[in-house]
Design a protein around this motif. Structure first.
Motif, mmCIF file in Angstrom:
data_model
loop_
_atom_site.group_PDB
_atom_site.id
_atom_site.type_symbol
_atom_site.label_atom_id
_atom_site.label_comp_id
_atom_site.label_asym_id
_atom_site.label_seq_id
_atom_site.Cartn_x
_atom_site.Cartn_y
_atom_site.Cartn_z
ATOM 1 N N ILE A 145 48.218 -15.410 11.509
ATOM 2 C CA ILE A 145 49.280 -15.197 10.525
ATOM 3 C C ILE A 145 50.061 -13.925 10.806
ATOM 4 O O ILE A 145 51.286 -13.883 10.623
ATOM 5 N N THR A 146 49.396 -12.889 11.266
ATOM 6 C CA THR A 146 50.052 -11.590 11.408
ATOM 7 C C THR A 146 50.572 -11.297 12.811
ATOM 8 O O THR A 146 51.318 -10.330 13.004
ATOM 9 N N ARG A 163 53.884 -18.868 9.083
ATOM 10 C CA ARG A 163 52.525 -19.182 9.529
ATOM 11 C C ARG A 163 51.701 -19.770 8.375
ATOM 12 O O ARG A 163 50.922 -20.709 8.582
ATOM 13 N N VAL A 164 51.871 -19.234 7.181
ATOM 14 C CA VAL A 164 51.194 -19.811 6.014
ATOM 15 C C VAL A 164 51.688 -21.241 5.787
ATOM 16 O O VAL A 164 50.904 -22.149 5.471
ATOM 17 N N TYR A 165 52.983 -21.457 5.964
ATOM 18 C CA TYR A 165 53.558 -22.799 5.862
ATOM 19 C C TYR A 165 52.918 -23.728 6.887
ATOM 20 O O TYR A 165 52.518 -24.861 6.560
ATOM 21 N N ARG A 170 48.683 -22.048 0.254
ATOM 22 C CA ARG A 170 49.113 -22.092 -1.139
ATOM 23 C C ARG A 170 49.531 -20.699 -1.601
ATOM 24 O O ARG A 170 49.178 -19.694 -0.994
ATOM 25 N N VAL A 171 50.279 -20.670 -2.686
ATOM 26 C CA VAL A 171 50.716 -19.419 -3.302
ATOM 27 C C VAL A 171 49.959 -19.240 -4.603
ATOM 28 O O VAL A 171 49.841 -20.173 -5.404
ATOM 29 N N LEU A 172 49.455 -18.023 -4.823
ATOM 30 C CA LEU A 172 48.755 -17.686 -6.059
ATOM 31 C C LEU A 172 49.457 -16.497 -6.690
ATOM 32 O O LEU A 172 49.514 -15.411 -6.101
ATOM 33 N N GLN A 250 52.524 -23.832 -0.966
ATOM 34 C CA GLN A 250 53.656 -23.089 -0.424
ATOM 35 C C GLN A 250 54.624 -24.014 0.292
ATOM 36 O O GLN A 250 55.836 -23.865 0.181
ATOM 37 N N ARG A 251 54.100 -24.983 1.019
ATOM 38 C CA ARG A 251 54.965 -25.911 1.756
ATOM 39 C C ARG A 251 55.832 -26.712 0.790
ATOM 40 O O ARG A 251 57.043 -26.883 1.022
ATOM 41 N N ALA A 252 55.240 -27.203 -0.295
ATOM 42 C CA ALA A 252 56.020 -27.961 -1.270
ATOM 43 C C ALA A 252 57.092 -27.085 -1.906
ATOM 44 O O ALA A 252 58.226 -27.524 -2.122
#
Length: 271
Positions: A145-146, A163-165, A170-172, A250-252
Motif C-alpha cells: 500500500i505504501t 492500492r486500497v481500492y 473498506r473505509v471506517l 471503498q471500491r463501491a
C-alpha cells in the motif's frame, strides 16, 4: 473536546476490549483492509487513548488484515499558499530554503489526529514517501500500500488510496465525516483543474525544493455524494464507544462518486 467533556459523553470507560467488540459488531472482520479516519475525542474517554484504539483495530482485523490512515503534512507546502497559518511575505524565502525535507521516519503528521500520528510510529508500520499526502499502514499489505507513492496527483492512481481500492478494502469512519478516499474518485473523474504544488524532498540524499502537478482537490463537492451513497444503503452505521461509526466498501464508494461526477447519475448497479 476536552478530556472532561469526553468523560461526560461516556457511561463507562472505553477500553481495548470494548472497542474491539464494537468494531466486530459493526462488521469489521479478520483480514479486512481498512482505511480508517478517527476522531479520538468522539469515542468517549478511552483507557489508553490512541494506543488502545489501534490495538483494538488490530484485534479486529488480526495480523491477516491491514490498517491504513492518512499522515498528511501540508505544512511542507509553499508558504505563499498558506491561509490558515499565514506568515509574513518576507519569511517565505527563508522557509523555502531552510524547511527540512520530508522524511517518512521523522516528519510528524499534522491535522489528522493523534491516532494516525501514533500509527505512523507503530512497530512494523510503513509510511509512504510523499511530502504532502503520505499514508501510514500496518499489517499484511502495509508494504504494498505504501510503496512507490507518486509525487504528482498524490491521491490518484498509484497512491495508497488506489492500492486500497485494488485490494477491495473498506473505509471506517469513527466519529468523523472525513473520507479521503473520495479524492481518488476526483482524480479519476478528471473534472478538477491541475495546480502546481511544491515542497522539500530528499533526492539521492540531498534536500531539494521541487514543484509538481497536483489536482485542485475540492472537498466542498463531497457532501451530496456522501449523502446519496449513504441513502443507497451502502453504509453500515453503528456505535463505537460514544461515536457514530460508518463502515463501507471503498471500491463501491469510489465507483459511485466517479459515476456521480462524470455522468451526473447514479451507477445502474449501485447498492
Amino acid at each position: 473536546m476536552t478530556e472532561t467533556e469526553a468523560i461526560a459523553r461516556a457511561n463507562a470507560p472505553r477500553t481495548r476490549a470494548s472497542l474491539a467488540a464494537d468494531f466486530r459488531a459493526l462488521g469489521v472482520q479478520a483480514g479486512d483492509v481498512l482505511m480508517v479516519h478517527v476522531s479520538l475525542s468522539n469515542l468517549g474517554w478511552v483507557a489508553g487513548g490512541p494506543v488502545a484504539v489501534i490495538q483494538a483495530l488490530q484485534d479486529a482485523v488480526t495480523p491477516a488484515g491491514t490498517l491504513v490512515m492518512p499522515t498528511f503534512t501540508l505544512h511542507l507546502t509553499d508558504p505563499a499558499d498558506w491561509r490558515r497559518f499565514a506568515v509574513p511575505q518576507d519569511w517565505w524565502a527563508t522557509i523555502r530554503a531552510e524547511m527540512p525535507a520530508f522524511d517518512p521516519a521523522l516528519t510528524p503528521s499534522r491535522g489528522v489526529g493523534r491516532t494516525a500520528e501514533l500509527l505512523r510510529t507503530w512497530p512494523d508500520a510503513r509510511r509512504s514517501n510523499h511530502p504532502h499526502s503520505s499514508f501510514a499502514a500496518w499489517g499484511r499489505h502495509a508494504e504494498f500500500i505504501t510503496a512507490d507513492h507518486p509525487l504528482t496527483f498524490s491521491l490518484g492512481e498509484g497512491s495508497p488510496l488506489a492500492r486500497v481500492y485494488d485490494l477491495n478494502g473498506r473505509v471506517l469512519l469513527l466519529g468523523t465525516e472525513n473520507n479521503t478516499s473520495l479524492h481518488l474518485a476526483e482524480v479519476r473523474a478528471g473534472k478538477q483543474a491541475t495546480v502546481p504544488f511544491s515542497g522539500p524532498i530528499l533526492v539521492d540524499g540531498e534536500r531539494r525544493w521541487v514543484t509538481f502537478d497536483e489536482c485542485d482537490y475540492h472537498e466542498k463537492a463531497f457532501p451530496p455524494v456522501k449523502a446519496a451513497f449513504q441513502e443507497s444503503g451502502a453504509v453500515t452505521i453503528g456505535n463505537v464507544g460514544s461515536a457514530t461509526a460508518k463502515l463501507m466498501s471503498q471500491r463501491a464508494l469510489v465507483d459511485f462518486a466517479w459515476q456521480w461526477w462524470t455522468a451526473g447519475t447514479l451507477p445502474p448497479d449501485s447498492p
